[in-house]
Design a protein around this motif. Structure first.
Motif, PDB file in Angstrom:
ATOM      1  N   UNK A 158       6.846   1.543  -2.236  1.00 33.15           N
ATOM      2  CA  UNK A 158       5.611   1.543  -1.443  1.00 33.15           C
ATOM      3  C   UNK A 158       5.873   1.046  -0.027  1.00 33.15           C
ATOM      4  N   UNK A 159       6.676  -0.010   0.094  1.00 33.66           N
ATOM      5  CA  UNK A 159       6.993  -0.553   1.419  1.00 33.66           C
ATOM      6  C   UNK A 159       7.763   0.460   2.260  1.00 33.66           C
ATOM      7  N   UNK A 160       8.714   1.157   1.661  1.00 38.80           N
ATOM      8  CA  UNK A 160       9.495   2.152   2.399  1.00 38.80           C
ATOM      9  C   UNK A 160       8.613   3.301   2.883  1.00 38.80           C
ATOM     10  N   UNK A 161       7.712   3.765   2.030  1.00 34.67           N
ATOM     11  CA  UNK A 161       6.838   4.872   2.430  1.00 34.67           C
ATOM     12  C   UNK A 161       5.856   4.434   3.510  1.00 34.67           C
ATOM     13  N   UNK A 169      -0.130   3.246   1.374  1.00 29.23           N
ATOM     14  CA  UNK A 169       0.200   4.171   0.288  1.00 29.23           C
ATOM     15  C   UNK A 169      -0.652   3.778  -0.909  1.00 29.23           C
ATOM     16  N   UNK A 170      -1.618   4.622  -1.243  1.00 30.21           N
ATOM     17  CA  UNK A 170      -2.606   4.272  -2.263  1.00 30.21           C
ATOM     18  C   UNK A 170      -2.198   4.680  -3.665  1.00 30.21           C
ATOM     19  N   UNK A 171      -1.428   5.772  -3.790  1.00 31.82           N
ATOM     20  CA  UNK A 171      -1.176   6.344  -5.106  1.00 31.82           C
ATOM     21  C   UNK A 171       0.258   6.255  -5.576  1.00 31.82           C
ATOM     22  N   UNK A 190       1.738  -4.123  -7.533  1.00 27.95           N
ATOM     23  CA  UNK A 190       2.377  -3.669  -6.294  1.00 27.95           C
ATOM     24  C   UNK A 190       1.360  -3.269  -5.232  1.00 27.95           C
ATOM     25  N   UNK A 191       0.082  -3.156  -5.583  1.00 25.67           N
ATOM     26  CA  UNK A 191      -0.957  -2.893  -4.597  1.00 25.67           C
ATOM     27  C   UNK A 191      -1.477  -1.482  -4.546  1.00 25.67           C
ATOM     28  N   UNK A 192      -1.012  -0.612  -5.438  1.00 22.46           N
ATOM     29  CA  UNK A 192      -1.541   0.753  -5.466  1.00 22.46           C
ATOM     30  C   UNK A 192      -2.981   0.729  -5.956  1.00 22.46           C
ATOM     31  N   UNK A 193      -3.746   1.743  -5.563  1.00 18.71           N
ATOM     32  CA  UNK A 193      -5.145   1.814  -5.961  1.00 18.71           C
ATOM     33  C   UNK A 193      -5.379   2.765  -7.129  1.00 18.71           C
TER      34      UNK A 193
END
Length: 274
Positions: A158-161, A169-171, A190-193
């Motif tokens: 997620x951090x790289x994207x 980055x939500x998904x 990780x923080x995705x929704x």
């Protein structure tokens, strides 16, 4: 979610191109993809990325929206799929592998090797309104990963994207479609929704969204049948897809966005049935 609300429908694609060698049946030809998009539009449906679909459903609408997803982030997305999506005013979510940008699908033992999107390809997709989600770093089965690997595949990807795209980055999409409670917890932490799977069974919900595989053999009659079956077999529980989904504030768009409107009442000519 009210019992009379249609089940959320999301289509799972992978590669778009020639099918000379396709041992995993993951490729659709551009001609077939175009017919499938025409089939959607002819029925007043609109293909969109998953975040937009979930926002609309959380707000009580979006019943004429269909989620379009492309796993693995193949380079042929910008070459073959993107022009067709733009032609039919559709958008989609591309689940990319930031640990393999510009590389190939080396996780497939049978091949053939297909190139993956690089940073420029991802930015081009964003420019035309596509959503970029994470497919992990290296296409690792999260249900068999150790704790360190699980954290890297979810948090670090997620951090790289975010660095590449300049926006949140939500998904997330589970590699191989495999998911268990431990993987779901890691994705949520990780923080995705939201997260997409294939057929998660009792785990179905915002972090295990079911999808329908769409392939080369899916002509108009098969698409119709899959959509009807999905209404009965994939109805989410009350806390399922879209429930309470409120995305975080998004940074400025990197290029001219192409946000299509809701489907118009004017039908598109129906595609051929074969």
């Amino acid at each position: 979610m009210p019992v009379d609300t249609p089940a959320l429908w999301a289509a799972m694609y992978h590669s778009v191109g020639a099918r000379a060698d396709d041992p995993y049946d993951i490729t659709v030809t551009p001609r077939r993809l175009e017919r499938q998009l025409r089939w959607l539009r002819a029925r007043g449906l609109l293909g969109v990325g998953m975040a937009r679909l979930l926002r609309a459903r959380a707000a009580g609408g979006g019943t004429r929206l269909v989620g379009l997803t492309f796993d693995d982030g193949y380079a042929d997305f910008t070459e073959e799929a993107l022009p067709l999506l733009r032609r039919y005013d559709c958008t989609a979510t591309v689940f990319a592998l930031p640990g393999r940008l510009g590389g190939a699908n080396d996780w497939d033992p049978l091949g053939p090797r297909r190139p993956l999107l690089d940073e420029d390809g991802i930015r081009r997709a964003l420019t035309w309104g596509m959503e970029i989600g994470s497919h992990g770093l290296l296409h690792t089965d999260l249900t068999t990963a150790d704790d360190t690997t699980l954290r890297h595949e979810t948090e670090h990807s997620r951090a790289l994207l975010r660095e590449v795209t300049g926006r949140d980055v939500l998904g997330f999409c589970y590699p191989y479609g495999t998911v268990d409670q431990r993987a779901m917890d890691a994705v949520r932490t990780a923080g995705y929704r939201y997260a997409c799977a294939i057929d998660p069974g009792p785990l179905t919900g915002r972090y295990a969204l079911p999808r329908v595989h769409i392939g080369e053999r899916d002509t108009a009659p098969r698409l119709h049948l899959k959509r009807r079956l999905h209404r009965w077999r994939r109805r989410p529980p009350g806390d399922g897809p879209g429930h309470g989904f409120v995305p975080e504030d998004r940074p400025p768009v990197l290029g001219p966005p192409r946000e299509p409107s809701e489907p118009s009442s004017t039908p598109v000519p129906d595609p051929e049935a074969q």
